[in-house]
Enzyme design. Structure first.
Site, mmCIF file in Angstrom:
data_model
loop_
_atom_site.group_PDB
_atom_site.id
_atom_site.type_symbol
_atom_site.label_atom_id
_atom_site.label_comp_id
_atom_site.label_asym_id
_atom_site.label_seq_id
_atom_site.Cartn_x
_atom_site.Cartn_y
_atom_site.Cartn_z
ATOM 1 N N VAL A 1 18.920 18.521 -4.627
ATOM 2 C CA VAL A 1 18.286 19.522 -5.492
ATOM 3 C C VAL A 1 18.214 18.965 -6.907
ATOM 4 C CG1 VAL A 1 18.415 21.852 -6.435
ATOM 5 C CG2 VAL A 1 19.157 21.426 -4.073
ATOM 6 N N GLY B 1 16.241 10.031 -10.958
ATOM 7 C CA GLY B 1 16.935 8.999 -10.202
ATOM 8 C C GLY B 1 16.586 7.582 -10.577
ATOM 9 N N HIS C 1 -17.552 -3.675 29.252
ATOM 10 C CA HIS C 1 -17.765 -2.224 29.142
ATOM 11 C C HIS C 1 -16.610 -1.429 29.748
ATOM 12 C CE1 HIS C 1 -21.669 -3.370 27.734
ATOM 13 N NE2 HIS C 1 -22.040 -3.830 28.909
ATOM 14 N N LYS D 1 -2.577 22.158 -5.478
ATOM 15 C CA LYS D 1 -3.141 23.506 -5.544
ATOM 16 C C LYS D 1 -3.726 23.783 -6.927
ATOM 17 C CE LYS D 1 -1.950 28.415 -5.169
ATOM 18 N NZ LYS D 1 -0.974 29.411 -4.694
ATOM 19 N N ARG E 1 -18.042 -2.044 11.316
ATOM 20 C CA ARG E 1 -19.462 -2.172 10.969
ATOM 21 C C ARG E 1 -20.279 -1.039 11.574
ATOM 22 N NH1 ARG E 1 -21.218 -7.432 13.312
ATOM 23 N NH2 ARG E 1 -19.382 -7.148 14.629
#
Length: 504
Positions: free
Chosen positions: A61, A33, A267, A134, A207
């Site tokens: 395809v 393409g 907190h 693979k 960090r």
């Protein structure tokens, strides 16, 4: 014998230079393409020349062909595999360079249709990547243009090492897994499907985590919506793990208010909340709520920070200030503190996470975010004394705030500000004593809000001693009558919301 690289990419960043480098190292290029059109000047072959079969079905395809997958999957040390390739005149493929159709970018478009999204689901690309990953003992699989330079460097020294091929293979599998997870998430309509597929992208390494001995990193949802993660940092050093966690709570909480509001968090618990006619007035109330705890905290404001507000903010040390905008005068004042972080975010667009996800050993706990808001229609008033309109307004404010206090949580409010907060205690009366102790004389005539019901009347008794005149709580305890009777005894108005706000 020439090596062969199959290249088919959507993101063509740096591709021409990389492909030119591969040809210099003796690679023959096969492409498809638009990628083929770009690489044709380098002598690239169109994939149809290799497969002797045209692209069909509007390009759906083209790579799903035995000549391609045979060339990728053949085990080079297996004589039978190599005889099969020779029999069918299939050449081996030694490198696969593929990134996928822009599914993520497509679904981020505001006007995308489902048909457009589905058309941007890549099929051949993931198949080639998985095949190559693979068979990584023989093939280098490349999904990220950031790896182009290091691959060419290795080729300049000889061959791509097996260690590098393993790293590239793992990256390829992460790439396809994340891609499939996005598609699954887009198509999934059930709130809790039988399999949960989550994917996040690295935003930045941190960090450290909550403490310096803990490693940490920040990951972002790939379909980013405006949030604390996407806020624009105008000043200050890099955000820490705790900054981000606290900032998320602070931003979400300040968005609860329509009028000018300021929220201070420490907190992940609010330590001061104020609303007012101006943002400076709102901030001063949040500050006066608890001048001690606000030190070193995080502050969010839902209006532009002007010079007047900045002058007040500049009087104390805070870690971070979040606002929709900062005036030039405010920036001139606040940027003099090199360690003060300033974050700008459009609060009209910022959205909180739809779900809350918590890690537990061996799994995840997932729940819908607590979106319940103050609903006057669902309120009941079980006591003899009823709240006045002014008290009801303060109760609404207190109930909105207590939703963000960790359980067991008690919050005291008056005069458009919090005056005492008791978070995270193992019993409710303990939380009440902390909140009332912080409020002191300011508790007289104030409203007490509780995130969950009273299992005993002891909290009412403590509230009465301090001078509380209104209590707002969910109700629903088997001992509600005991608490109601205690309120009637002390002339306290009680409001039941019917909604609990546990926060663990």
């Amino acid at each position: 014998m020439k090596k062969r690289a199959l290249i088919s990419v959507s993101d063509k960043t740096g591709l021409l230079e990389f492909a030119a480098g591969l040809t210099e190292h003796g690679y023959e290029i096969v492409s498809t393409g638009g990628t083929y059109e770009l690489l044709r000047p380098l002598g690239a072959l169109n994939i149809s020349e290799v497969t002797d079969f045209p692209e069909i079905l509007d390009g759906r395809v083209k790579t799903l062909h035995p000549v391609i997958h045979g060339g990728i999957l053949a085990v080079r040390d297996n004589p039978e595999h190599m005889r099969t390739l020779a029999c069918h005149k299939i050449s081996t493929i030694d490198m696969v360079v593929v990134n996928l159709y822009p599914f993520k970018e497509t679904i981020k478009k505001p006007d995308v249709t489902e048909a457009e999204a589905i058309e941007n689901i890549d099929i051949g690309g993931p198949s080639m990547l998985r095949s190559a990953a693979k068979n990584h003992a023989y093939i280098a699989v490349v999904v990220d243009h950031a790896d182009y330079a290091s691959i060419l460097a290795e080729l300049a020294d000889g061959e791509i090492t097996l260690e590098t091929k393993k790293l590239l293979a793992a990256k390829a599998f992460r790439h396809t897994a994340a891609y499939d997870a996005l598609i699954a998430d887009y198509l999934t309509k059930e709130p809790y499907p039988e399999k949960l597929t989550l994917t996040y992208e690295i935003k930045q390494p941190l960090r450290y985590g909550e403490n310096p001995h803990q490693n940490a990193a920040l990951y972002a949802d790939p379909i980013e919506t405006p949030s604390i993660i996407g806020a624009k940092q105008l000043h200050g050093k890099e955000l820490s793990y705790n900054n981000i966690a606290d900032a998320d709570v602070t931003l979400t909480m300040v968005q609860e208010f329509d009028s000018p509001a300021a929220v201070a968090v420490k907190h992940q618990n609010p330590c001061g909340v104020g609303i007012g006619g101006t943002i400076t007035e709102a901030y001063l109330r949040a500050y006066e709520a608890d001048p001690v705890s606000i030190f070193g905290g995080i502050i969010a404001l839902n209006r532009e920070v002007d010079k007047s507000c900045a002058e007040k903010l500049n009087e104390i040390f805070v870690e971070l200030i979040i606002a929709p905008a900062f005036s030039q005068g405010a920036l001139e004042i606040l940027t003099k503190k090199k360690n003060l972080r300033l974050l700008q975010i459009d609060m009209n667009k910022a959205s909180a996470a739809k779900q809350r996800i918590s890690a537990v050993s061996g799994g995840l706990l997932i729940q819908e975010r607590d979106n319940a808001s103050f609903d006057t229609a669902s309120l009941t008033f079980p006591t003899e004394r009823k709240p006045t309109e002014a008290e009801l307004k303060t109760a609404r404010f207190a109930w909105t705030c207590v939703k963000y206090v960790k359980s067991n949580g008690i919050l005291i409010a008056r005069d458009d500000m919090t005056v005492g907060i008791g978070p995270g205690q193992t019993n409710r009366v303990g939380a009440a004593k902390i909140a009332l102790g912080d409020a002191g004389e300011r508790a007289r005539g104030a409203v007490l809000a509780s995130d969950a019901f009273f299992p005993m009347p002891d909290t009412v008794e403590e509230a009465a001693k301090a001078g509380i005149t209104v209590i707002i709580q969910p109700g629903g305890s088997v001992k509600d009558k005991d608490s109601i009777d205690a309120c009637n005894k002390h002339n306290i108005a009680m409001i039941f919301t019917g909604v609990r706000h546990f926060k663990h």
